[in-house]
Design a protein around this motif. Structure first.
Motif, PDB file in Angstrom:
ATOM      1  N   TYR B  93      23.039  16.075  35.509  1.00 50.78           N
ATOM      2  CA  TYR B  93      22.897  17.425  36.070  1.00 50.78           C
ATOM      3  C   TYR B  93      22.886  18.029  37.367  1.00 50.78           C
ATOM      4  O   TYR B  93      23.589  18.990  37.797  1.00 50.78           O
ATOM      5  N   TYR B 165      23.612  22.583  27.571  1.00 47.43           N
ATOM      6  CA  TYR B 165      22.830  21.468  27.603  1.00 47.43           C
ATOM      7  C   TYR B 165      21.564  21.785  27.338  1.00 47.43           C
ATOM      8  O   TYR B 165      20.660  20.993  26.602  1.00 47.43           O
ATOM      9  N   SER B 166      20.575  22.851  27.818  1.00 51.74           N
ATOM     10  CA  SER B 166      19.550  22.972  27.663  1.00 51.74           C
ATOM     11  C   SER B 166      19.112  23.254  26.004  1.00 51.74           C
ATOM     12  O   SER B 166      18.083  23.121  25.535  1.00 51.74           O
ATOM     13  N   CYS B 169      19.784  19.891  23.947  1.00 52.32           N
ATOM     14  CA  CYS B 169      18.547  19.176  24.348  1.00 52.32           C
ATOM     15  C   CYS B 169      17.431  19.432  23.479  1.00 52.32           C
ATOM     16  O   CYS B 169      16.835  18.493  22.794  1.00 52.32           O
ATOM     17  N   LYS B 170      17.190  20.648  22.998  1.00 53.78           N
ATOM     18  CA  LYS B 170      16.156  21.236  22.311  1.00 53.78           C
ATOM     19  C   LYS B 170      16.115  20.885  20.587  1.00 53.78           C
ATOM     20  O   LYS B 170      15.417  21.198  19.899  1.00 53.78           O
TER      21      LYS B 170
END
Lengths: 364, 279
Positions: B93, B165-166, B169-170
């Motif tokens: 990151y 990415y976020s 991730c979820k």
């Protein structure tokens, strides 16, 4: 690159200003707005003009900011909202600013060093009554080329900038007046023409050149020519000497038979100035022969003061490229006059058409 | 009562938006519809916009290509990041973010130094003995459409990776396991489960790359040729050199409309409310 440096510098000055607030600084600040690379700032043993001035007048602080063309400067000044005390535009832009009432008359009593200005540079077209200006430099516009790559036989005149052989290695002025002047010299028009048809022809000529042009430049020219990224460019003779110092392959050519621009840049005080007296002190200081000489040693442009020459490097003074024969200048050099507002607008618009790659046409 | 409180809390920002978004927009509109000389109402600027359409299309084409390339490069990176251990995730990151700590202008200028005819790549190739004309580069890299697109991809890639990415991730891993249990092979799991679930990230990423790229002027100015003129260049020039803020405003207005239309189209790809993005 220079822009970045300028940006960083202005950030620093800004920080300096903030620091100044807390530390209580009762000096008067004058804002000087000048061309880039146009004052000696103490490089490699040269004079630091602004530091010298601040030493001489400890109660005045100079905030120095640069622009890259007359047009950029004009746009900023015309939009208002800024305070500038000294500007150093070229002849035609001064004429225009006088017409539009953007300059304050000077009080020459505060500028006694005006006496050193040579007769040849007084009372010229842009300021016939000597009311608004003090000449700073003069110079010529010619072609700078790299002898390593450019065939001497091709160096016949302004056409060199249109030579397809050197496609993508040619640079061109990124300001309308200088760019148009070159085509006017080629096509045999008056460089102060107001005829829209002639200007249209000039714009078409410039449009013809665009595919060959690597970049339209102003201050970026130094890096590009010195590093040989580009080989041919029109530019000011004084800057050629600066570049030739870095790269000895560079040569200067003045197309005498077609004519060329012989210009004067002069110091003025715009109406937005808040510290006219201090600004006049600054102008006077720059006219002091030893300062003018030391400054021009680095700037390499022509000085309008004969008295300053004895303080200068004889090599520069004797260089015929920086100081061509005055008789030849008078015969072949062409001076800009201020154009009527309508004409400068038209020229600007046509130049925008060239730069933006749209079809060249006269606006209705 | 609660409504009043939230109004009170959001008040400052609403005021800010009014002062610095809505009012300037009105000023832009005013300029676009007035004559540069007389200041009177005119539709002239609007009519002249037609001439600039090629530059508009070029800007849109280049930035769409850049957005797609960013997606192709960025998706695997984001996916990999999301499936790393926590320490590695933090490190990666940071790597993605790091270039953004440096000025955008400097990074673009660095590319000029790498790509130009006398730049790092060409000097290296010449040193290695590749054939070339004297003074000419071995390969023409700079001042090509490819260079402009490269500049866009390089500068805006983080805006693609981070939202992807976020979102990835979820994604609930149990859904992936369920799909596998029910007989999906790896490819099916991706196309039926992971891809649809990461759609919001893809759309946000596309928009975040496309919008700044379409209006850029510095990248094309430095890395493009005199033929790859983008609309951002023209707008900048109208204000800075051309002393024609009115035409500049008209161009900005059209650009704004086109950006809205394009992001609208991008959002359409997402289908239902699931994928919609607010710009």
């Amino acid at each position: 690159m220079k822009k970045i440096v300028a940006l960083l510098l202005s950030l620093c000055t800004l920080l300096g200003l903030m620091a100044g607030c807390s530390a209580k600084d009762d000096r008067v600040t004058i804002n000087v707005y000048n061309w880039g690379q146009y004052i000696s700032e103490g490089d490699e043993g040269y004079m630091d003009v602004i530091a010298e001035f601040e030493k001489e007048y400890p109660n005045i602080r100079v905030n120095y900011v640069t622009y890259d063309s007359n047009e950029t400067m004009y746009t900023k000044m015309a939009n208002g909202g800024i305070t500038v005390d000294v500007i150093i535009p070229s002849d035609y832009m001064i004429g225009r600013m006088v017409q539009e009432g953007m300059l304050n008359p000077l009080n020459y009593e505060n500028i006694p060093n005006y006496q050193y200005i040579d007769e040849a540079f007084r009372g010229r077209d842009y300021d016939p009554e000597e009311k608004y200006t003090v000449p700073y430099t003069w110079g010529t516009v010619g072609i700078i080329y790299n002898t390593k790559y450019v065939d001497e036989a091709d160096v016949t005149g302004w056409e060199l900038l249109w030579n397809k052989k050197y496609k993508d290695k040619i640079l061109m002025f990124d300001n309308s007046r200088d760019a148009f002047c070159i085509t006017q010299c080629m096509l045999g028009y008056d460089i102060n023409t107001t005829d829209p048809q002639q200007l249209l022809e000039c714009a078409k000529k410039l449009d013809e050149q665009r595919p060959l042009v690597q970049q339209y430049i102003m201050d970026q020219v130094f890096d590009l020519m010195e590093n040989e990224e580009a080989w041919i460019t029109p530019y000011y003779a004084g800057d050629f000497l600066t570049m030739a110092d870095e790269n000895p392959n560079l040569e200067f050519y003045l197309p005498e038979s077609q004519g060329f621009n012989w210009f004067v840049d002069a110091m003025c005080i715009p109406t937005c100035s808040k510290n006219q007296y201090e600004a006049e002190l600054f102008i006077n200081f720059l006219c002091r022969p030893d300062i003018a000489g030391g400054n021009m040693d680095w700037v390499c442009y022509g000085t309008p003061e004969t008295a300053a020459k004895e303080y200068m490097d004889p090599e520069v003074v004797n260089d015929t490229r920086a100081y061509p024969d005055v008789e030849m200048l008078k015969a072949k050099g062409k001076s800009f006059r201020a154009l009527p507002r309508k004409t400068s607008r038209l020229m600007e618009e046509l130049f925008m058409q060239v730069r933006n790659g749209i079809k060249i046409h006269l606006p209705e | 009562m609660r409504k009043n409180k939230s109004l009170l809390l959001s008040g400052p920002y609403i005021l800010w938006m009014l002062a610095f978004t809505l009012i300037p927009l009105c000023v832009v509109l005013y300029y676009a519809l007035t004559d540069v000389e007389t200041g009177k109402f005119t539709l002239d600027n609007m009519q002249q916009l037609v001439q600039y359409l090629p530059a508009f299309w070029r800007s849109i084409l280049y930035s769409l290509i850049a957005a797609v390339i960013c997606l192709v490069i960025g998706y695997p990176v984001a996916y990999y990041m999301a499936h790393c251990g926590p320490v590695a995730q933090k490190f990666l990151y940071m790597l993605v973010m790091l270039p953004m700590c440096m000025s955008f202008l400097l990074r673009t200028l660095a590319w000029v130094g790498i790509l130009q005819d006398t730049g790092i790549i060409n000097t290296l190739l010449i040193k290695l003995g590749f054939p070339h004309e004297p003074g000419e580069p071995v390969i023409n890299l700079i001042r090509t459409p490819g260079a402009v697109i490269l500049g866009m991809v390089y500068n805006y890639l983080p805006y693609m990776i981070l939202p992807l990415y976020s979102v990835i991730c979820k994604i609930d891993n149990r859904l992936v396991e369920a799909a596998e249990d029910l007989g999906c092979n790896g490819r099916k799991v991706f196309s039926k489960v992971i891809l649809p679930l990461s759609m919001p990230g893809i759309l946000t990423g596309m928009t975040m790359v496309f919008v700044p790229a379409v209006s850029t002027f510095y990248i094309s100015n430095k890395m493009g040729s005199t033929e790859t003129i983008l609309i951002g260049d023209i707008i900048e020039r109208m204000f800075k050199q051309g002393d024609n803020a009115n035409m500049g405003a008209a161009l900005s207005l059209l650009l704004m409309v086109l950006v809205f239309v394009c992001t609208g189209i991008i959002n359409r790809f997402g289908g239902d409310e699931e994928g919609s993005v607010i710009v």
